[in-house]
Design a protein around this motif. Structure first.
Motif, PDB file in Angstrom:
ATOM      1  N   GLU A 158      -5.303  23.513  32.803  1.00 34.60           N
ATOM      2  CA  GLU A 158      -4.648  22.811  31.701  1.00 34.60           C
ATOM      3  C   GLU A 158      -2.905  23.026  31.681  1.00 34.60           C
ATOM      4  O   GLU A 158      -2.833  24.109  31.437  1.00 34.60           O
ATOM      5  CB  GLU A 158      -5.209  22.968  30.174  1.00 34.60           C
ATOM      6  CG  GLU A 158      -4.561  22.747  28.965  1.00 34.60           C
ATOM      7  CD  GLU A 158      -4.329  21.311  29.025  1.00 34.60           C
ATOM      8  OE1 GLU A 158      -4.496  20.289  29.872  1.00 34.60           O
ATOM      9  OE2 GLU A 158      -3.984  20.739  27.683  1.00 34.60           O
ATOM     10  N   ILE A 159      -2.176  22.008  31.608  1.00 34.87           N
ATOM     11  CA  ILE A 159      -0.884  22.188  31.498  1.00 34.87           C
ATOM     12  C   ILE A 159      -0.376  21.829  30.119  1.00 34.87           C
ATOM     13  O   ILE A 159      -0.594  20.913  29.736  1.00 34.87           O
ATOM     14  CB  ILE A 159       0.083  21.241  32.600  1.00 34.87           C
ATOM     15  CG1 ILE A 159      -0.312  21.865  33.927  1.00 34.87           C
ATOM     16  CG2 ILE A 159       1.667  21.575  32.506  1.00 34.87           C
ATOM     17  CD1 ILE A 159       0.178  21.093  34.968  1.00 34.87           C
TER      18      ILE A 159
ATOM     19  N   LEU B  17     -14.015  27.256  26.836  1.00 33.82           N
ATOM     20  CA  LEU B  17     -13.956  26.898  28.256  1.00 33.82           C
ATOM     21  C   LEU B  17     -13.167  27.665  29.184  1.00 33.82           C
ATOM     22  O   LEU B  17     -12.481  28.559  28.558  1.00 33.82           O
ATOM     23  CB  LEU B  17     -13.123  25.479  28.278  1.00 33.82           C
ATOM     24  CG  LEU B  17     -13.701  24.241  27.806  1.00 33.82           C
ATOM     25  CD1 LEU B  17     -12.803  23.037  28.293  1.00 33.82           C
ATOM     26  CD2 LEU B  17     -15.222  23.989  28.625  1.00 33.82           C
ATOM     27  N   HIS B  18     -13.353  27.712  30.238  1.00 39.13           N
ATOM     28  CA  HIS B  18     -12.686  28.765  31.207  1.00 39.13           C
ATOM     29  C   HIS B  18     -11.682  28.208  31.979  1.00 39.13           C
ATOM     30  O   HIS B  18     -11.492  26.899  31.641  1.00 39.13           O
ATOM     31  CB  HIS B  18     -13.704  29.157  32.209  1.00 39.13           C
ATOM     32  CG  HIS B  18     -14.914  29.971  31.820  1.00 39.13           C
ATOM     33  ND1 HIS B  18     -16.220  29.805  32.304  1.00 39.13           N
ATOM     34  CD2 HIS B  18     -15.091  30.911  31.021  1.00 39.13           C
ATOM     35  CE1 HIS B  18     -16.982  30.835  31.676  1.00 39.13           C
ATOM     36  NE2 HIS B  18     -16.393  31.358  30.666  1.00 39.13           N
TER      37      HIS B  18
ATOM     38  N   PRO C 180      -8.626  31.653  27.782  1.00 41.55           N
ATOM     39  CA  PRO C 180      -8.515  31.945  29.274  1.00 41.55           C
ATOM     40  C   PRO C 180      -7.319  32.519  29.628  1.00 41.55           C
ATOM     41  O   PRO C 180      -6.518  32.748  28.862  1.00 41.55           O
ATOM     42  CB  PRO C 180      -8.687  30.519  29.856  1.00 41.55           C
ATOM     43  CG  PRO C 180      -8.326  29.672  28.913  1.00 41.55           C
ATOM     44  CD  PRO C 180      -8.396  29.931  27.495  1.00 41.55           C
ATOM     45  N   VAL C 181      -7.272  32.852  30.936  1.00 39.95           N
ATOM     46  CA  VAL C 181      -6.047  33.426  31.236  1.00 39.95           C
ATOM     47  C   VAL C 181      -4.914  32.473  31.271  1.00 39.95           C
ATOM     48  O   VAL C 181      -4.941  31.251  31.339  1.00 39.95           O
ATOM     49  CB  VAL C 181      -6.098  33.971  32.609  1.00 39.95           C
ATOM     50  CG1 VAL C 181      -7.153  34.945  32.798  1.00 39.95           C
ATOM     51  CG2 VAL C 181      -6.436  32.767  33.693  1.00 39.95           C
ATOM     52  N   THR C 182      -3.466  32.762  31.373  1.00 42.59           N
ATOM     53  CA  THR C 182      -2.689  31.977  31.505  1.00 42.59           C
ATOM     54  C   THR C 182      -1.705  31.956  32.622  1.00 42.59           C
ATOM     55  O   THR C 182      -1.686  32.961  33.431  1.00 42.59           O
ATOM     56  CB  THR C 182      -1.745  32.357  30.099  1.00 42.59           C
ATOM     57  OG1 THR C 182      -1.015  33.636  30.104  1.00 42.59           O
ATOM     58  CG2 THR C 182      -2.300  31.957  28.788  1.00 42.59           C
ATOM     59  N   GLY C 183      -0.909  31.104  32.944  1.00 45.42           N
ATOM     60  CA  GLY C 183      -0.206  30.691  34.201  1.00 45.42           C
ATOM     61  C   GLY C 183       1.077  30.121  33.941  1.00 45.42           C
ATOM     62  O   GLY C 183       1.530  29.787  32.714  1.00 45.42           O
ATOM     63  N   LEU C 184       2.104  29.930  34.838  1.00 46.88           N
ATOM     64  CA  LEU C 184       3.185  29.057  34.804  1.00 46.88           C
ATOM     65  C   LEU C 184       3.128  27.941  35.739  1.00 46.88           C
ATOM     66  O   LEU C 184       2.506  27.694  36.751  1.00 46.88           O
ATOM     67  CB  LEU C 184       4.457  29.975  35.267  1.00 46.88           C
ATOM     68  CG  LEU C 184       4.723  31.102  34.623  1.00 46.88           C
ATOM     69  CD1 LEU C 184       5.821  32.084  35.268  1.00 46.88           C
ATOM     70  CD2 LEU C 184       5.264  30.637  33.054  1.00 46.88           C
ATOM     71  N   SER C 185       3.652  26.828  35.016  1.00 48.02           N
ATOM     72  CA  SER C 185       3.645  25.553  35.805  1.00 48.02           C
ATOM     73  C   SER C 185       5.230  25.114  35.900  1.00 48.02           C
ATOM     74  O   SER C 185       5.620  24.364  35.149  1.00 48.02           O
ATOM     75  CB  SER C 185       2.751  24.490  35.220  1.00 48.02           C
ATOM     76  OG  SER C 185       3.046  23.257  35.845  1.00 48.02           O
ATOM     77  N   PRO C 186       5.729  25.405  37.067  1.00 47.45           N
ATOM     78  CA  PRO C 186       6.986  24.924  37.480  1.00 47.45           C
ATOM     79  C   PRO C 186       6.868  23.408  37.788  1.00 47.45           C
ATOM     80  O   PRO C 186       6.383  23.079  38.696  1.00 47.45           O
ATOM     81  CB  PRO C 186       7.392  25.793  38.867  1.00 47.45           C
ATOM     82  CG  PRO C 186       6.508  26.799  38.884  1.00 47.45           C
ATOM     83  CD  PRO C 186       5.287  26.432  38.012  1.00 47.45           C
ATOM     84  N   HIS C 187       7.448  22.790  36.838  1.00 48.95           N
ATOM     85  CA  HIS C 187       6.972  21.189  36.785  1.00 48.95           C
ATOM     86  C   HIS C 187       7.091  20.558  38.019  1.00 48.95           C
ATOM     87  O   HIS C 187       5.982  20.125  38.871  1.00 48.95           O
ATOM     88  CB  HIS C 187       7.790  20.314  35.990  1.00 48.95           C
ATOM     89  CG  HIS C 187       7.613  18.964  35.785  1.00 48.95           C
ATOM     90  ND1 HIS C 187       8.295  18.149  36.418  1.00 48.95           N
ATOM     91  CD2 HIS C 187       6.549  18.156  35.409  1.00 48.95           C
ATOM     92  CE1 HIS C 187       7.843  16.742  36.488  1.00 48.95           C
ATOM     93  NE2 HIS C 187       6.638  16.990  35.749  1.00 48.95           N
TER      94      HIS C 187
END
Length: 432
Positions: free
Chosen positions: A124-125, A140-141, A175-182
């Motif tokens: 999910e962004i 949700l995972h 859930p865990v988080t991340g980065l989305s460089p667009h």
């Protein structure tokens, strides 16, 4: 001893092993403890089974949506349009985005639709912080990626890392988080490098839109083309790729030069790629989330699914958002990929199995959820009990697999960590 629940179905599709007729999956403490034929599992567990559910359909791993923006669920009007080009769709998207939205409610509705279609994990962004709680609140995972967009080198050096890390920290866990460089056209080259450094430093995954638009290649190579002119018109001529006349590389090699192609990243779309690009992605261990229905709405070419399959690139399946797609049902995109693979000349007998793998274990791999102490994406002993049951009519296991892939049947129940998040109102597991 904690209770053991047994789920029986006409067909079980473990993904990690061949389909099973009259199969069963046993669950304890949110984990799978047995998979096999109903008779074998029942014989092994005997009276230890406390609760039984019998499903008139096909039981499979929960689906993994490897690319979505659930916060845009209430922008479905944009997705119902038809567009001749990426740039035309982008203008419609921006107009719809500028209208006032309740992003929290929109994301929650997207999560609801996802769960009711058999999805148990998402990439999910999130672009607006109000949307960042929906996946967490539903249980949700997946990975919630904070989208990083519009940063140029000078502004990034002043405050970029601090702001992005603060935005990440505001997202709930799990859930865990991340980065989305667009994308390559919305961030400076040095910012991409810095985001990779931050990801390594903080153990974060990256998720990047790449090779979605045909004009990205010209933007990356030469700093010219429709995307480049649009960004210049918006006052961004000082972006490094535009000011420097491009990088001399196509999209995928360019991303490699800035260091973001690693086993801890995955791309969305990957339409405009050649054999060398796909080989580079394989070498770097990078998965690609394919979103064919979104591509069609936007007026783009179809992803080269047959080539990805023949060359054995790791792939997942995504829906993208309702701002560019008819639904959030992963199986709808699986069915479209099946149609495209055949149209592109894929004839191997493994097509159904490969596409279900992409929508489950392949998506889990893309999100970093396929391994470790609590894996998901396949029905194996020790895995999370993330399960979906689909309303199929086929009796033979291979026919049921084909029906799931080609016909996108409705979900009957969606189970996460052994707990039913949703069950279709007219169908209930029959307790024995």
């Amino acid at each position: 001893m904690s209770r053991i629940t047994l789920h029986r179905a006409r067909t079980v599709l473990p993904v990690a092993s061949p389909p099973i007729a009259d199969g069963a999956v046993a669950v304890q403490d949110g984990r799978i403890i047995a998979v096999g034929t109903h008779d074998a599992v029942s014989a092994d567990l005997g009276d230890a089974v406390v609760e039984r559910h019998e499903w008139d359909g096909t039981l499979a791993p929960g689906l993994v949506n490897a690319h979505t923006h659930l916060q845009y669920t209430d922008m479905a009007e944009v997705g119902r349009g038809s567009y001749p080009s990426f740039e035309t769709w982008a203008l419609a998207f921006e107009k719809g985005y500028r209208v006032e939205h309740d992003w929290a409610a929109s994301a929650a509705e997207g999560v609801r639709q996802s769960i009711e279609s058999g999805t148990t994990a998402v990439a999910e962004i999130v672009t607006d912080p109000e949307a960042g709680h929906a996946v967490h609140d539903a249980g949700l995972h997946g990975v919630v990626f904070w989208e990083v967009f519009g940063w140029k080198r000078s502004a990034w050096q002043q405050e970029g890392p601090q702001r992005v890390l603060a935005q990440l920290e505001a997202l709930p866990s799990p859930p865990v988080t991340g980065l989305s460089p667009h994308a390559i056209y919305s961030l400076d080259t040095d910012v991409f490098r810095e985001l990779q450094r931050l990801a390594e430093q903080h153990g974060l995954r990256l998720h990047i839109h790449a090779a979605e638009s045909a004009s990205e290649d010209e933007f990356a190579r030469f700093g010219t083309g429709p995307l480049a002119e649009r960004w210049r018109g918006l006052g961004h001529s000082d972006m490094q790729l535009l000011a420097g006349g491009g990088s001399g590389h196509g999209v995928v090699p360019y991303l490699d030069t800035v260091g973001v192609l690693t086993p801890h990243s995955h791309l969305a779309h990957g339409i405009y790629v050649d054999a060398d690009d796909r080989a580079l992605l394989r070498a770097r261990g990078v998965s690609v989330a394919l979103c064919p229905r979104s591509n069609e709405v936007i007026g783009l070419d179809a992803p080269p699914i047959a080539a990805y399959l023949r060359e054995r690139n790791p792939i997942g399946v995504g829906t993208d958002s309702l701002s560019s797609s008819p639904s959030l049902r992963v199986l709808d995109d699986v069915a479209e990929l099946h149609r495209l693979a055949i149209a592109q000349g894929y004839t191997d007998a493994d097509l159904h199995a490969r596409l279900l793998h992409a929508a489950t274990a392949g998506g889990a791999r893309a999100l970093g959820l396929a391994d470790g102490p609590t894996p998901t994406g396949a029905l194996t002993i020790g895995s999370r009990a993330d399960i979906a049951v689909f309303d199929t009519a086929s009796v033979a296991p291979d026919d049921a697999l084909a029906e799931v892939v080609e016909s996108a049947p409705a979900a009957l129940t969606t189970i996460v960590d052994g707990r039913a998040l949703w069950t279709a109102p007219a169908v209930n597991g029959a307790a024995a």
